[in-house]
Design an enzyme around this catalytic site. Structure first.
Site, PDB file in Angstrom:
ATOM      1  N   LYS A 126       0.930  -1.093   0.188  1.00 57.80           N
ATOM      2  CA  LYS A 126      -0.089  -0.204  -0.297  1.00 57.80           C
ATOM      3  C   LYS A 126       1.044   0.880   0.199  1.00 57.80           C
ATOM      4  O   LYS A 126       2.137   0.712   0.266  1.00 57.80           O
ATOM      5  CB  LYS A 126      -0.423   0.168   1.363  1.00 57.80           C
ATOM      6  CG  LYS A 126      -1.464   1.202   1.271  1.00 57.80           C
ATOM      7  CD  LYS A 126      -2.994   0.606   0.648  1.00 57.80           C
ATOM      8  CE  LYS A 126      -4.637   1.498   0.287  1.00 57.80           C
ATOM      9  NZ  LYS A 126      -6.260   0.501   0.036  1.00 57.80           N
ATOM     10  N   ASP A 166      -6.434   4.802  -4.632  1.00 57.40           N
ATOM     11  CA  ASP A 166      -7.471   4.778  -3.420  1.00 57.40           C
ATOM     12  C   ASP A 166      -8.385   5.337  -3.078  1.00 57.40           C
ATOM     13  O   ASP A 166      -8.940   6.246  -4.370  1.00 57.40           O
ATOM     14  CB  ASP A 166      -6.466   4.111  -2.633  1.00 57.40           C
ATOM     15  CG  ASP A 166      -7.210   3.731  -0.463  1.00 57.40           C
ATOM     16  OD1 ASP A 166      -7.713   2.586  -1.069  1.00 57.40           O
ATOM     17  OD2 ASP A 166      -7.193   4.610  -0.148  1.00 57.40           O
TER      18      ASP A 166
END
Ligand code: NDP
Length: 450
Positions: A126, A166
């Site tokens: 991430k 995201d």
């Protein structure tokens, strides 16, 4: 002291300033107790848990850029490459002022198990930055994205680490980052997913997380003798996940009556008008207040009870789909939902429900779908985008949507079966964690001490 407790204590001590990361590890390890207890000697000797909670690599970097006034701005960039046991790191990039290392670590940790559950060969990672695209001009966003990629490019690649979007990182930001990567490396490869359709993106990727959430929920409902048909649904958020969850839930026969943003929330008893919502949020990048101004059946409210994390949970509904952000459904909200007769809560966002709220919902017989299973449709379709890029082919919308649907149904059954295997029938939180964990750990053990 049990192995789980020992590791949890160490994680809490070592990461004291990262409450979201501690929360994620706490939730996962606690639900894995039956598996870990059954293999304690091996796992302890191999330090399986110590390894799985420690990222393989953390990259932090300076991101300087020039704003429209000629002022130099500096943000901080992150990429956490958490676990590559089953494939190249894969996970989104979050651009939001709330981003710091603890948020990226919590998201990266969750991503390991989510990616494993999809059945596709992708590891967990991430990234992000404390930069917020909100209120910035297109030129400022481009300047930031180019600077971000000017450092990140050396750490990623189609077979190494493939970031995606995201929160705060949509098609515009992915496009700017892809352009800069290609310019620096002089290779045209599928290094990012969520790309535009004219340059390697996959049909149905935009819809994938929201649609996937509804496919998962639909299967969970069916297996419990229920369905979306004729039900009232509360959704939070009005971003990528929320919009397409609303659309699919309505296609499946439900009426979605709420959504929210940073400024407040709307209640539209007639059912959300998705086209209007898309116009305001995707095209105009506006506020939900504008939605209520243009639709007489809707009421906008900036108010919520002081104890509540999100006003949408005060509305009487059958099904709740939290799709905005972490910890946006707390114990107070869970009590309100149960008192109002909710029978299903399925997470579209990552960790939107606090641990005590999750427990309360489960204890009160609510069907609860954890985000790492129910929102895995986004990353699964990202992996399908990677496959199409490697093959230099593009599948039709229907082909991708069908694959997505099958993946979500499979994920539900993996979680369901794992829960049953360990005597926790109906506990999809534990089932998802166990199914995701077992595959990763087996791969780690096979690959030796790395
Ligand atoms: P977006 O940025 O598209 O949308 C986020 C939504 O949440 C927006 O409506 C935003 O409001 C709202 N929001 C953000 N911060 C706050 C806050 N502090 N208070 C109230 N509302 C807030 O993000 P996504 O839809 O992509 O992501 C939503 C969640 O889903 C995140 O947890 C993400 O990690 C998760 N997720 C996303 C996937 C994807 O494919 N996009 C895949 C899997 C999980 P506003 O409109 O005002 O900005």
């Amino acid at each position: 002291m049990s192995y789980v407790d020992e590791v949890l204590e160490k994680v809490k001590k070592q990461n004291a300033n990262e409450p979201e990361f501690i929360q994620a590890v706490d939730e996962v390890l606690n639900s894995l107790r039956p598996v870990i207890d059954a293999n304690e000697e091996l796992y302890r000797r191999e330090a399986v848990l110590e390894r799985i909670v420690e990222p393989e690599r953390i990259i932090m970097f300076r991101v300087p850029w020039v704003d429209d006034k000629g002022q130099v701005q500096v943000n901080r960039g992150y990429r956490v490459q958490f676990n590559s046991a089953i494939g190249p790191y894969k996970g989104g990039i979050r651009f939001d002022s709330s981003v710091y290392l603890g948020i990226i670590k919590f998201l990266g940790f969750e991503q390991i198990f989510k990616n494993s559950l999809t059945g596709l060969p992708i590891g967990g990672g991430k990234g992000g930055s404390d930069f917020s695209p909100k209120g910035k001009s297109d030129r400022e966003v481009m300047a930031f994205c180019q600077s971000f990629m000017t450092e990140l490019y050396r750490h990623i690649g189609a077979d190494t680490d493939v970031p995606a979007g995201d929160m705060g990182t949509g098609a515009r930001e992915i496009g700017f980052m892809f352009g800069q990567y290609k310019r620096i490396k002089d290779v045209y490869e599928g290094v990012l997913t969520g790309k535009g359709l004219t340059y390697g993106g996959s049909l149905a990727r935009t819809e994938a997380t929201g649609y996937g959430l509804c496919y998962f929920t639909d299967e969970m409902l069916k297996c419990n003798g229920k369905s979306f048909e004729g039900k009232t649904v509360a959704v939070s958020g009005s971003g990528n996940v929320a919009i397409y969850a609303i659309q699919k839930a309505q296609q499946l026969g439900a009426k979605v009556v709420t959504c929210s943003d940073r400024n407040g929330w709307i209640h539209d008893p007639e059912g959300i008008d998705v086209d209007l919502l898309k116009q305001i949020k995707e095209v105009e990048r506006g506020s939900l207040e504008d939605y209520a101004k243009r639709r007489s059946s809707a009421k906008f409210s900036a108010e919520k009870a002081a104890e509540s994390a999100n006003g949408v949970w005060s509305v009487k509904v059958d099904i709740a789909l939290p799709c905005a952000r972490q910890n946006e459904l707390n114990l107070y909200d869970a009590k309100q939902l149960v008192a109002n007769g909710v029978f299903c809560v399925a997470e579209g966002a990552n960790m939107p429900t606090t641990e005590d709220a999750t427990k309360y919902l489960q204890d009160n017989g609510v069907l609860f779908a954890p985000g790492k299973a129910s929102n895995a449709g986004g990353v699964a379709t990202s992996a399908l985008e990677m496959s199409q890029n490697s093959e230099r082919l593009s599948w039709t919308f229907e082909e991708v949507d069908e694959k997505l649907k099958n993946i979500m149904i499979n994920i539900f059954h993996k979680a369901d079966d794992a829960a049953k295997k360990y005597g926790m029938e109906g506990n999809y939180v534990a089932g998802a964690n166990i199914a995701g964990f077992e595959k990763v750990v087996n791969a780690m053990l096979a690959q030796g001490i790395v």
